[in-house]
Motif scaffolding. Structure first.
Motif, short mmCIF file in Angstrom:
data_model
loop_
_atom_site.label_atom_id
_atom_site.label_comp_id
_atom_site.label_asym_id
_atom_site.label_seq_id
_atom_site.Cartn_x
_atom_site.Cartn_y
_atom_site.Cartn_z
N PRO A 261 46.16 -35.87 11.52
CA PRO A 261 46.13 -34.46 11.14
C PRO A 261 45.49 -33.58 12.20
N ARG A 262 46.04 -32.38 12.36
CA ARG A 262 45.47 -31.38 13.26
C ARG A 262 45.35 -30.06 12.50
N ALA A 263 44.40 -29.25 12.95
CA ALA A 263 44.16 -27.96 12.31
C ALA A 263 44.79 -26.83 13.11
N SER A 264 45.26 -25.82 12.41
CA SER A 264 45.81 -24.62 13.03
C SER A 264 44.69 -23.68 13.46
N VAL A 265 45.07 -22.60 14.10
CA VAL A 265 44.11 -21.53 14.28
C VAL A 265 43.80 -20.97 12.89
N LEU A 296 36.91 -14.87 15.11
CA LEU A 296 35.73 -15.72 15.06
C LEU A 296 35.28 -16.07 16.47
N THR A 297 34.05 -16.51 16.59
CA THR A 297 33.59 -17.01 17.88
C THR A 297 34.26 -18.36 18.14
N PRO A 298 34.33 -18.81 19.39
CA PRO A 298 34.90 -20.14 19.66
C PRO A 298 34.19 -21.24 18.87
N GLU A 299 32.89 -21.11 18.72
CA GLU A 299 32.13 -22.12 17.98
C GLU A 299 32.51 -22.11 16.49
N GLN A 300 32.66 -20.91 15.92
CA GLN A 300 33.06 -20.81 14.52
C GLN A 300 34.47 -21.34 14.31
N LEU A 320 50.38 -31.97 4.64
CA LEU A 320 49.89 -30.62 4.90
C LEU A 320 48.81 -30.24 3.90
N VAL A 321 48.01 -29.28 4.29
CA VAL A 321 46.97 -28.70 3.43
C VAL A 321 46.62 -27.33 3.98
N ARG A 322 46.32 -26.41 3.09
CA ARG A 322 45.64 -25.18 3.49
C ARG A 322 44.24 -25.23 2.91
N ALA A 323 43.24 -25.11 3.77
CA ALA A 323 41.85 -25.16 3.33
C ALA A 323 41.26 -23.76 3.39
N ASP A 324 40.58 -23.36 2.30
CA ASP A 324 40.04 -22.00 2.16
C ASP A 324 38.51 -22.05 2.18
N PHE A 325 37.94 -21.18 2.98
CA PHE A 325 36.50 -21.18 3.19
C PHE A 325 35.93 -19.78 3.01
N PHE A 326 34.60 -19.73 2.84
CA PHE A 326 33.84 -18.50 2.99
C PHE A 326 32.90 -18.69 4.18
N LEU A 327 32.92 -17.72 5.09
CA LEU A 327 31.94 -17.69 6.17
C LEU A 327 30.81 -16.79 5.68
#
Length: 380
Positions: A261-265, A296-300, A320-327
């Motif tokens: 698995p790989r993550a998108s932008v 976002l910053t590169p680190e974020q 596939l998956v879409r993952a949802d977050f709060f920063l």
């Protein structure tokens, strides 16, 4: 494209299955229309199969234009089912992949074998492991998460429990189960009030096993609890109560490649001024515009992509998956949920994030189908 078919071999036959019995029926139809428009017909034969709101499997027109939201009206399988269409059956026999068409008073008609199923259903009876279990029994390869991961991804309580066990940060929540509600509604309400006393108002009252922001209410005090509980329970007798997480809404897509698995932008969902939160109307009717890529910053960016892949692995996802977050304001990410079959509508965030990452819509569909064809059913 991720791979090429041999010129001598027949094209793989893809059954695109959509609709279903859940409250997300219409969004599934919209998703199917977008996929049918994008799928490469030079590489795949396509058999569209719709599941009506009462659970009947039917042959449907291969007509994406009739599956779109038009003038704020939501589409349905019934609108695209072939006239006089009988039922479609997938035999539960791992040695045979023939789809059969049945009509009262007529001899069943063999529609030929299916090589892979693309299940574009959202919500219960499709995205929750039930359809995946049927396909496992039938021995037919399919796109996306298996039985366990689909069930985890649908039940917000157990999703959070799995994430916690893998060290992923989640926000405060409590759950009201059906038996608990039946045993004493007053005690269940008090449990929510006590939760609010500890974590503060507002609260979000949600169906535990639904998506597309269906049945969710934002409650600012005790007076709004009864209506919010009733709304959530109209979609699912089990409800989950979450505290407000202040911060920015960030989403990230995960796609299974040959090497893993790989993550998108990532993308950001900015606040919608006319809505209290990112609800169904904001997503699909008023078409809230997400920001891709998220500022976002590169680190974020690296951190949220890392967490998205970890969530994918924690829930044993595939495809596939879409993952949802709060920063959060303190700079830390908290995972809200995953979607094992995220929306593929023209405005959906998952395909937009992958397009920004370098995988356009047709290639995205192709990669998902090819990953399913490489994967066997059964224990793996």
């Amino acid at each position: 494209m991720s791979s090429e078919s041999s010129p001598q071999s027949p094209k793989p036959r893809v059954a695109v299955v959509f609709g279903g019995r859940s409250s997300e029926h219409a969004i599934s139809v919209v998703t199917a229309g977008a996929v049918l428009r994008a799928i490469d017909r030079t590489r795949y034969d396509v058999l569209p199969i719709g599941i009506t709101t009462d659970g009947q499997w039917a042959l449907t027109a291969d007509d994406p234009a009739r599956m779109a939201i038009s003038e704020r009206r939501l589409p349905s399988v019934e609108q695209v089912a072939e006239p006089g269409s009988g039922g479609v059956l997938l035999p539960v026999d791992p040695g045979r992949h023939e789809v059969v068409y049945t009509e009262p008073g007529s001899v069943p008609k063999d529609l030929g074998e299916v090589d892979v199923v693309l299940p574009l259903l959202h919500g219960p009876y499709g995205e929750d492991g039930t359809l995946q279990g049927l396909l496992e029994l039938s021995g037919v390869p399919y796109v996306g998460a298996g039985v366990l991961a689909s069930a985890i991804g649908m039940d917000k309580e157990y999703m959070k429990r799995v994430f916690t066990s893998f060290g992923l940060p989640v926000g405060p929540y409590t759950v009201i189960r059906p038996r608990e509600w039946r045993a004493g509604p007053a005690a269940a309400r008090q449990k929510i009030v006590d939760f609010a006393a500890e974590h503060g108002w507002p609260l979000f009252i949600k169906p535990a096993r639904a998506g597309s922001s269906m049945g969710i209410s934002r409650v600012t005090d005790v007076s709004g609890l009864d209506a919010a509980i009733a709304e959530a329970q109209s979609h699912d007798p089990k409800i989950i109560v979450e505290s407000l997480l202040s911060g920015r809404e960030i989403e990230c897509g995960v796609l299974e490649f040959e090497d893993g698995p790989r993550a998108s932008v990532p993308a950001e969902i900015p606040p919608v001024s006319s809505h209290d939160f990112y609800d169904f109307e904001a997503k699909y009717i008023d078409s809230a515009e997400g920001i891709v890529p998220a500022p976002l910053t590169p680190e974020q960016t690296e951190r949220v992509r890392e967490l998205a892949v970890l969530a994918f692995e924690a829930a044993s996802c595939e495809g596939l998956v879409r993952a949802d977050f709060f920063l959060q304001d303190n700079g830390e990410f908290v995972i809200n949920e995953i979607n094992t079959m995220p929306g593929f509508t023209p405005i959906s965030m998952y395909p937009r994030m992958w397009e920004a990452t370098g995988v356009d819509y047709p290639e995205l569909v192709d990669r998902l189908i090819q990953a399913a064809l490489r994967r066997s059913t059964g224990l793996r």
